[in-house]
Motif scaffolding. Structure first.
Motif, PDB file in Angstrom:
ATOM      1  N   MET A   1     126.078 -19.677 -53.361  1.00 46.42           N
ATOM      2  CA  MET A   1     125.963 -20.479 -54.566  1.00 46.42           C
ATOM      3  C   MET A   1     127.303 -20.602 -55.290  1.00 46.42           C
ATOM      4  O   MET A   1     127.584 -21.608 -55.901  1.00 46.42           O
ATOM      5  CB  MET A   1     124.894 -19.849 -55.472  1.00 46.42           C
ATOM      6  CG  MET A   1     124.517 -20.733 -56.621  1.00 46.42           C
ATOM      7  SD  MET A   1     123.643 -22.194 -56.041  1.00 46.42           S
ATOM      8  CE  MET A   1     122.791 -22.649 -57.475  1.00 46.42           C
ATOM      9  N   ASN A   3     130.262 -21.010 -54.085  1.00 48.34           N
ATOM     10  CA  ASN A   3     131.065 -22.110 -53.564  1.00 48.34           C
ATOM     11  C   ASN A   3     130.687 -23.438 -54.201  1.00 48.34           C
ATOM     12  O   ASN A   3     131.550 -24.263 -54.468  1.00 48.34           O
ATOM     13  CB  ASN A   3     130.943 -22.190 -52.041  1.00 48.34           C
ATOM     14  CG  ASN A   3     131.885 -21.220 -51.355  1.00 48.34           C
ATOM     15  OD1 ASN A   3     132.817 -20.726 -51.973  1.00 48.34           O
ATOM     16  ND2 ASN A   3     131.641 -20.942 -50.099  1.00 48.34           N
ATOM     17  N   SER A   4     129.397 -23.663 -54.451  1.00 48.21           N
ATOM     18  CA  SER A   4     129.017 -24.916 -55.100  1.00 48.21           C
ATOM     19  C   SER A   4     129.589 -24.972 -56.518  1.00 48.21           C
ATOM     20  O   SER A   4     129.996 -26.032 -56.982  1.00 48.21           O
ATOM     21  CB  SER A   4     127.502 -25.091 -55.110  1.00 48.21           C
ATOM     22  OG  SER A   4     126.882 -24.126 -55.931  1.00 48.21           O
ATOM     23  N   TYR A   5     129.624 -23.837 -57.205  1.00 45.31           N
ATOM     24  CA  TYR A   5     130.252 -23.793 -58.530  1.00 45.31           C
ATOM     25  C   TYR A   5     131.745 -24.062 -58.417  1.00 45.31           C
ATOM     26  O   TYR A   5     132.319 -24.775 -59.230  1.00 45.31           O
ATOM     27  CB  TYR A   5     130.034 -22.444 -59.208  1.00 45.31           C
ATOM     28  CG  TYR A   5     128.611 -22.167 -59.611  1.00 45.31           C
ATOM     29  CD1 TYR A   5     127.856 -23.111 -60.307  1.00 45.31           C
ATOM     30  CD2 TYR A   5     128.018 -20.953 -59.313  1.00 45.31           C
ATOM     31  CE1 TYR A   5     126.547 -22.847 -60.688  1.00 45.31           C
ATOM     32  CE2 TYR A   5     126.719 -20.679 -59.692  1.00 45.31           C
ATOM     33  CZ  TYR A   5     125.992 -21.625 -60.376  1.00 45.31           C
ATOM     34  OH  TYR A   5     124.704 -21.360 -60.763  1.00 45.31           O
ATOM     35  N   PHE A   7     133.371 -25.829 -56.212  1.00 43.02           N
ATOM     36  CA  PHE A   7     133.617 -27.256 -55.980  1.00 43.02           C
ATOM     37  C   PHE A   7     133.276 -28.092 -57.213  1.00 43.02           C
ATOM     38  O   PHE A   7     133.931 -29.090 -57.499  1.00 43.02           O
ATOM     39  CB  PHE A   7     132.876 -27.748 -54.745  1.00 43.02           C
ATOM     40  CG  PHE A   7     133.438 -27.175 -53.477  1.00 43.02           C
ATOM     41  CD1 PHE A   7     134.755 -27.426 -53.106  1.00 43.02           C
ATOM     42  CD2 PHE A   7     132.671 -26.357 -52.665  1.00 43.02           C
ATOM     43  CE1 PHE A   7     135.298 -26.882 -51.953  1.00 43.02           C
ATOM     44  CE2 PHE A   7     133.204 -25.809 -51.510  1.00 43.02           C
ATOM     45  CZ  PHE A   7     134.518 -26.071 -51.154  1.00 43.02           C
ATOM     46  N   LYS A   8     132.269 -27.672 -57.952  1.00 41.46           N
ATOM     47  CA  LYS A   8     131.904 -28.353 -59.192  1.00 41.46           C
ATOM     48  C   LYS A   8     133.064 -28.248 -60.193  1.00 41.46           C
ATOM     49  O   LYS A   8     133.459 -29.256 -60.794  1.00 41.46           O
ATOM     50  CB  LYS A   8     130.632 -27.712 -59.763  1.00 41.46           C
ATOM     51  CG  LYS A   8     130.155 -28.258 -61.067  1.00 41.46           C
ATOM     52  CD  LYS A   8     128.814 -27.569 -61.403  1.00 41.46           C
ATOM     53  CE  LYS A   8     128.555 -27.495 -62.851  1.00 41.46           C
ATOM     54  NZ  LYS A   8     127.267 -26.853 -63.164  1.00 41.46           N
ATOM     55  N   GLU A  25     139.778 -20.991 -52.029  1.00 43.27           N
ATOM     56  CA  GLU A  25     138.324 -21.082 -51.905  1.00 43.27           C
ATOM     57  C   GLU A  25     137.711 -19.733 -51.541  1.00 43.27           C
ATOM     58  O   GLU A  25     136.630 -19.393 -52.031  1.00 43.27           O
ATOM     59  CB  GLU A  25     137.967 -22.129 -50.853  1.00 43.27           C
ATOM     60  CG  GLU A  25     136.492 -22.387 -50.732  1.00 43.27           C
ATOM     61  CD  GLU A  25     136.180 -23.437 -49.670  1.00 43.27           C
ATOM     62  OE1 GLU A  25     135.021 -23.456 -49.231  1.00 43.27           O
ATOM     63  OE2 GLU A  25     137.063 -24.217 -49.291  1.00 43.27           O
ATOM     64  N   ASN A  28     137.575 -17.951 -54.694  1.00 40.70           N
ATOM     65  CA  ASN A  28     137.061 -18.781 -55.783  1.00 40.70           C
ATOM     66  C   ASN A  28     138.024 -18.849 -56.964  1.00 40.70           C
ATOM     67  O   ASN A  28     137.616 -18.722 -58.130  1.00 40.70           O
ATOM     68  CB  ASN A  28     135.674 -18.302 -56.218  1.00 40.70           C
ATOM     69  CG  ASN A  28     134.670 -18.405 -55.099  1.00 40.70           C
ATOM     70  OD1 ASN A  28     134.478 -19.474 -54.536  1.00 40.70           O
ATOM     71  ND2 ASN A  28     134.046 -17.296 -54.749  1.00 40.70           N
TER      72      ASN A  28
END
Length: 133
Positions: A1, A3-5, A7-8, A25, A28
């Motif tokens: 989860m 990673n989605s943050y 990229f957001k 990445e 993060n």
């Protein structure tokens, strides 16, 4: 989860016109700048559940209770974030944390605007602190 943050946050930064200097990445982490706001090498860490933002501002020449008092007083005026000191007590850093789960672009932008306002209004005092005045 996370990673989605990550990229957001990266997407928001690009939409807001930030230059991304470093993108890690795996950890993060992002390092960004927007010189027209006075923001240089702001570090953003997406450590679920928080987004942690830190920008180094200055080194203090030595311990000074008057400077510490003034920084704490100024913290009261800051809309988002706060002045903090590193472990040595010599590095002054702007720091803010936001919850990632409900973070939207306007909230993130508000932090950047708060930092930019702080830097524009308080820059003369910050420079004086760095010179030991």
């Amino acid at each position: 989860m996370v990673n989605s943050y990550f990229f957001k946050i990266q997407t928001y930064l690009l939409e807001l016109g930030f230059d991304i200097h470093h993108l890690d990445e795996a950890n993060n982490l992002l390092v960004v700048s927007k010189p027209e706001l006075g923001i240089e090498h702001l570090v953003l860490g997406c450590g679920e559940p928080l987004l942690i933002m830190e920008q180094y501002l200055l080194d203090l020449p030595g311990p000074n209770c008057d400077v510490y008092q003034r920084l704490l007083q100024k913290n009261r005026d800051i809309i988002h974030g706060a002045f903090v000191l590193d472990e040595s007590g010599r590095k002054v850093i702007f720091r803010d944390t936001l919850q990632l789960e409900h973070l939207d672009r306007p909230e993130l932008e508000a932090v950047f605007n708060s930092l930019a306002l702080l830097l524009s209004e308080f820059s003369d005092e910050l420079i004086a602190f760095s010179k030991g005045q």
